[in-house]
Scaffold this motif. Structure first.
Motif, PDB file in Angstrom:
ATOM      1  N   SER A  50      15.549 -76.990  51.807  1.00 60.59           N
ATOM      2  CA  SER A  50      15.336 -77.551  50.471  1.00 60.59           C
ATOM      3  C   SER A  50      14.576 -78.869  50.546  1.00 60.59           C
ATOM      4  CB  SER A  50      16.675 -77.772  49.762  1.00 60.59           C
ATOM      5  OG  SER A  50      17.335 -76.558  49.562  1.00 60.59           O
ATOM      6  N   THR A  51      14.919 -79.705  51.511  1.00 62.43           N
ATOM      7  CA  THR A  51      14.226 -80.990  51.679  1.00 62.43           C
ATOM      8  C   THR A  51      12.771 -80.762  52.066  1.00 62.43           C
ATOM      9  OG1 THR A  51      16.295 -82.001  52.364  1.00 62.43           O
ATOM     10  CG2 THR A  51      14.285 -83.185  52.903  1.00 62.43           C
ATOM     11  N   TYR A  75       7.082 -80.621  50.556  1.00 60.79           N
ATOM     12  CA  TYR A  75       5.856 -79.818  50.472  1.00 60.79           C
ATOM     13  C   TYR A  75       5.373 -79.715  49.025  1.00 60.79           C
ATOM     14  CZ  TYR A  75       2.631 -75.922  50.822  1.00 60.79           C
ATOM     15  OH  TYR A  75       1.523 -75.127  50.736  1.00 60.79           O
ATOM     16  N   ASN A  76       6.307 -79.451  48.103  1.00 57.78           N
ATOM     17  CA  ASN A  76       5.925 -79.325  46.696  1.00 57.78           C
ATOM     18  C   ASN A  76       5.375 -80.634  46.141  1.00 57.78           C
ATOM     19  OD1 ASN A  76       6.611 -76.644  46.606  1.00 57.78           O
ATOM     20  ND2 ASN A  76       8.652 -77.007  45.771  1.00 57.78           N
ATOM     21  N   ASN A  77       6.012 -81.742  46.482  1.00 50.74           N
ATOM     22  CA  ASN A  77       5.510 -83.042  46.011  1.00 50.74           C
ATOM     23  C   ASN A  77       4.119 -83.314  46.561  1.00 50.74           C
ATOM     24  OD1 ASN A  77       7.772 -83.611  44.493  1.00 50.74           O
ATOM     25  ND2 ASN A  77       8.779 -84.757  46.132  1.00 50.74           N
ATOM     26  N   THR A 118       0.490 -83.304  44.209  1.00 44.22           N
ATOM     27  CA  THR A 118      -0.463 -84.413  44.269  1.00 44.22           C
ATOM     28  C   THR A 118      -1.833 -83.920  44.705  1.00 44.22           C
ATOM     29  OG1 THR A 118       1.338 -85.907  44.844  1.00 44.22           O
ATOM     30  CG2 THR A 118      -0.887 -86.682  45.277  1.00 44.22           C
ATOM     31  N   THR A 119      -1.859 -83.049  45.699  1.00 51.08           N
ATOM     32  CA  THR A 119      -3.124 -82.508  46.191  1.00 51.08           C
ATOM     33  C   THR A 119      -3.813 -81.664  45.125  1.00 51.08           C
ATOM     34  OG1 THR A 119      -2.192 -82.459  48.413  1.00 51.08           O
ATOM     35  CG2 THR A 119      -4.166 -81.153  48.039  1.00 51.08           C
ATOM     36  N   ILE A 120      -3.045 -80.847  44.410  1.00 55.24           N
ATOM     37  CA  ILE A 120      -3.626 -80.010  43.353  1.00 55.24           C
ATOM     38  C   ILE A 120      -4.197 -80.879  42.238  1.00 55.24           C
ATOM     39  CG2 ILE A 120      -3.019 -78.398  41.498  1.00 55.24           C
ATOM     40  CD1 ILE A 120      -1.129 -77.027  43.475  1.00 55.24           C
ATOM     41  N   GLU A 121      -3.467 -81.916  41.847  1.00 50.16           N
ATOM     42  CA  GLU A 121      -3.959 -82.818  40.798  1.00 50.16           C
ATOM     43  C   GLU A 121      -5.272 -83.470  41.228  1.00 50.16           C
ATOM     44  OE1 GLU A 121      -0.718 -85.501  40.173  1.00 50.16           O
ATOM     45  OE2 GLU A 121       0.314 -84.138  38.783  1.00 50.16           O
TER      46      GLU A 121
END
Length: 109
Positions: free
Chosen positions: A37-38, A43-45, A49-52
């Motif tokens: 989960s961590t 990874y999601n955070n 940021t990378t997608i934005e």
């Protein structure tokens, strides 16, 4: 024979023996799930940021390409307008008789 009748699966389960045997597995699963989960959160955070940033860069690049294309298109249109206006001016300044035999006379002077 008495031990066979007393030590049943239900009796052993009632003592909590099976829970003691699986406690380590449950703890391991819990720790593994927390680690996963961590890692997923990190990874999601990072990915968000990378997608934005990628989306912003893409939009900027497309706007820049459109701007450059519009400038080139304006130059092309301006060149055409110079040609067309000169040709139209010459056509309009040509003296044409009201009646003729179908041939236009062009005054080049």
């Amino acid at each position: 024979i008495i031990a066979d009748q007393v030590l049943t699966v239900d009796f052993i389960n009632g003592l909590g023996t099976f829970n003691l045997m699986t406690a380590g597995i449950a703890a391991q699963r819990s720790i593994r799930n927390q680690v996963l989960s961590t890692q997923a959160l990190s990874y999601n955070n990072y990915t968000i940021t990378t997608i934005e940033q990628a989306s912003s860069d893409f939009a900027h690049d497309k706007n820049q390409e459109s701007w450059e294309w519009n400038i080139k298109e304006l130059e092309r249109i301006d060149e055409w307008n110079v040609y067309f206006c000169n040709a139209w001016n010459q056509y309009q300044s040509t003296v044409r008789p009201i009646t003729n035999d179908g041939n236009l006379l062009y005054n080049s002077s």
